[in-house]
Design an enzyme around this catalytic site. Structure first.
Site, PDB file in Angstrom:
ATOM      1  N   THR A  21      -1.831   7.149  27.117  1.00  0.00           N
ATOM      2  CA  THR A  21      -0.384   6.987  26.960  1.00  0.00           C
ATOM      3  C   THR A  21       0.225   6.076  28.020  1.00  0.00           C
ATOM      4  O   THR A  21       1.445   5.888  28.055  1.00  0.00           O
ATOM      5  CB  THR A  21       0.315   8.355  27.023  1.00  0.00           C
ATOM      6  OG1 THR A  21       0.058   8.961  28.297  1.00  0.00           O
ATOM      7  CG2 THR A  21      -0.168   9.275  25.913  1.00  0.00           C
ATOM      8  N   ASP A  22      -0.589   5.496  28.873  1.00  0.00           N
ATOM      9  CA  ASP A  22      -0.084   4.697  29.990  1.00  0.00           C
ATOM     10  C   ASP A  22       0.641   3.441  29.507  1.00  0.00           C
ATOM     11  O   ASP A  22       0.105   2.665  28.709  1.00  0.00           O
ATOM     12  CB  ASP A  22      -1.245   4.295  30.901  1.00  0.00           C
ATOM     13  CG  ASP A  22      -0.770   3.571  32.136  1.00  0.00           C
ATOM     14  OD1 ASP A  22      -0.315   4.233  33.078  1.00  0.00           O
ATOM     15  OD2 ASP A  22      -0.839   2.314  32.150  1.00  0.00           O
ATOM     16  N   VAL A  23       1.850   3.241  30.007  1.00  0.00           N
ATOM     17  CA  VAL A  23       2.683   2.104  29.590  1.00  0.00           C
ATOM     18  C   VAL A  23       2.049   0.775  30.006  1.00  0.00           C
ATOM     19  O   VAL A  23       2.074  -0.207  29.253  1.00  0.00           O
ATOM     20  CB  VAL A  23       4.100   2.237  30.182  1.00  0.00           C
ATOM     21  CG1 VAL A  23       4.929   0.988  29.896  1.00  0.00           C
ATOM     22  CG2 VAL A  23       4.802   3.468  29.618  1.00  0.00           C
TER      23      VAL A  23
END
Length: 299
Positions: free
Chosen positions: A252-254
Site C-alpha cells: 500500500t506504500d504511496v
C-alpha cells in the site's frame, strides 16, 4: 587522544558504497548519521559508552575508523556486526538480480543502481517508531518529527565541532506522557502508539531477538500487527528494514505506487490488484524490488 584503530569488513561482489551514501544522504534533516568527504559517521552506544564510527570504502572493503579512540576488542566486534547488519552485507543478491532481468519494470532500475544494499535500521525501537511517525504524512514532516524527538530525548557527542546523536532508548520513552510528545506536534494517537511500543519493549513483550527467532514471514507479520498502531504497512516496513525479511511487501506504500506509475508510464497509480499481478514474479525478493523502486524516485 589515542590514534584511532581501523577494522576492515569485506564487502560482497554486488556492493556500491556511493549508491548507499546517496540513500543515506537523501534528507538534509538527517541527524542520526552524517556524510562528509565520502565517509559516513555513525554514533553507537556499546556497553554504555559512546562509539563514533567513520566508515569509508577502499579496495572492496569497508574501512571503519574510531575517531574517539581505540575501543575494546569486544566493542570493535559489536561495531563490525552493526555495520554488516546496517548495510545488509551478508545477503547474496544474485537471485534478486537474476529475477529482475525477466521483470517488466525492474531491469532498468537494477542496472542503474546495482550494488545498492537494503540500508537497514538495526534497532527495533527506532524502526517501529520511525515507521509510526511516517504514517499518513509526507516524508519531510516525518523527518521533522524525528529530529525533534531525537534532540529532545536522545544523547549526543560532539567531536571536532560536529554533533552526533543517538536515537532515544525505549526505556526513556516509556516514562514520558502523551502530552510531552504532543508538544513536538505528534498527534495524540501517534504519541500513544510510540509510548505503547516502548512499554511493550520494557516489559519484554516485544524484542528484535524474539521476532528473529520466529523466522516465518506470516508469523512475524501477525505478531507485529497485534500491537496498537502497527498496521500491515508498518509491519512490512519494519520487516524490510530491521528484520531482513526479503519477502516483506508494503504493497500500500504511496512511494511504491508512484515509482511503478513512472517506470511503466501509466496515466494512473496502479491498483492493489494490478500491483499484485505485476509483482507475481518477485516472490521472495519483494522487499528489494520495493527498495530499488523507491530509489528511482530521488536524484
Amino acid at each position: 587522544m589515542n590514534q584511532p584503530s581501523i577494522i576492515e569488513i569485506p564487502t560482497p561482489k554486488d556492493f556500491h558504497f556511493k549508491e548507499c551514501l546517496v540513500f543515506l544522504g537523501r534528507s538534509d534533516q538527517e541527524l542520526l548519521h552524517r556524510i562528509k568527504d565520502g565517509f559516513v559517521y555513525k554514533l553507537l552506544k556499546i556497553d554504555q559508552d559512546p562509539l563514533l564510527l567513520k566508515i569509508g570504502f577502499i579496495d572492496d572493503s569497508l574501512q571503519v575508523e574510531f575517531p574517539l579512540g581505540k575501543p575494546t576488542v569486544k566493542a570493535q566486534k559489536m561495531a563490525s556486526d552493526y555495520v554488516v547488519d546496517w548495510f545488509d552485507l551478508d545477503r547474496d543478491l544474485a537471485g534478486f538480480y537474476e529475477m529482475a532481468q525477466n521483470d517488466q519494470m525492474l531491469p532498468r532500475v537494477v542496472s542503474k543502481y546495482r550494488g545498492l544494499r537494503m540500508i537497514g535500521i538495526p534497532d527495533l525501537f527506532e524502526a517501529l517508531t520511525w515507521a509510526i511517525m511516517g504514517q499518513q504524512i509526507n516524508l519531510t514532516f516525518a523527518y521533522t518529527l524525528r529530529k525533534r524527538f531525537v534532540e529532545r530525548f536522545g544523547e549526543s557527542v560532539t567531536f571536532e565541532r560536529e554533533t552526533y546523536w543517538l536515537y532515544p532508548t525505549f526505556d526513556r520513552i516509556a516514562e514520558i506522557e502523551v502530552d510531552t510528545l504532543k508538544e513536538l506536534q505528534f498527534t495524540a494517537r501517534k504519541a500513544e502508539y510510540v509510548i505503547g511500543v516502548s512499554q511493550a519493549m520494557v516489559n519484554g513483550e516485544l524484542s528484535r531477538e524474539n521476532l528473529l527467532k520466529m523466522e516465518d514471514y506470516q508469523q512475524i507479520h501477525a505478531y507485529l500487527t497485534k500491537l496498537r498502531g502497527i498496521g500491515s504497512w508498518t509491519a512490512d516496513y519494519v520487516m524490510m528494514k530491521c528484520l531482513h525479511q526479503s519477502a516483506a511487501f508494503p504493497i500500500t506504500d504511496v512511494g511504491l505506487h508512484n515509482a511503478v506509475r513512472i517506470q511503466l508510464g501509466l496515466e494512473h497509480k496502479p491498483t492493489l490488484d494490478e500491483l499484485k499481478e505485476m509483482a507475481a514474479g518477485w516472490t521472495g525478493w519483494e522487499a528489494y524490488a520495493v527498495f530499488y523502486l523507491w530509489r528511482s524516485l530521488y536524484v
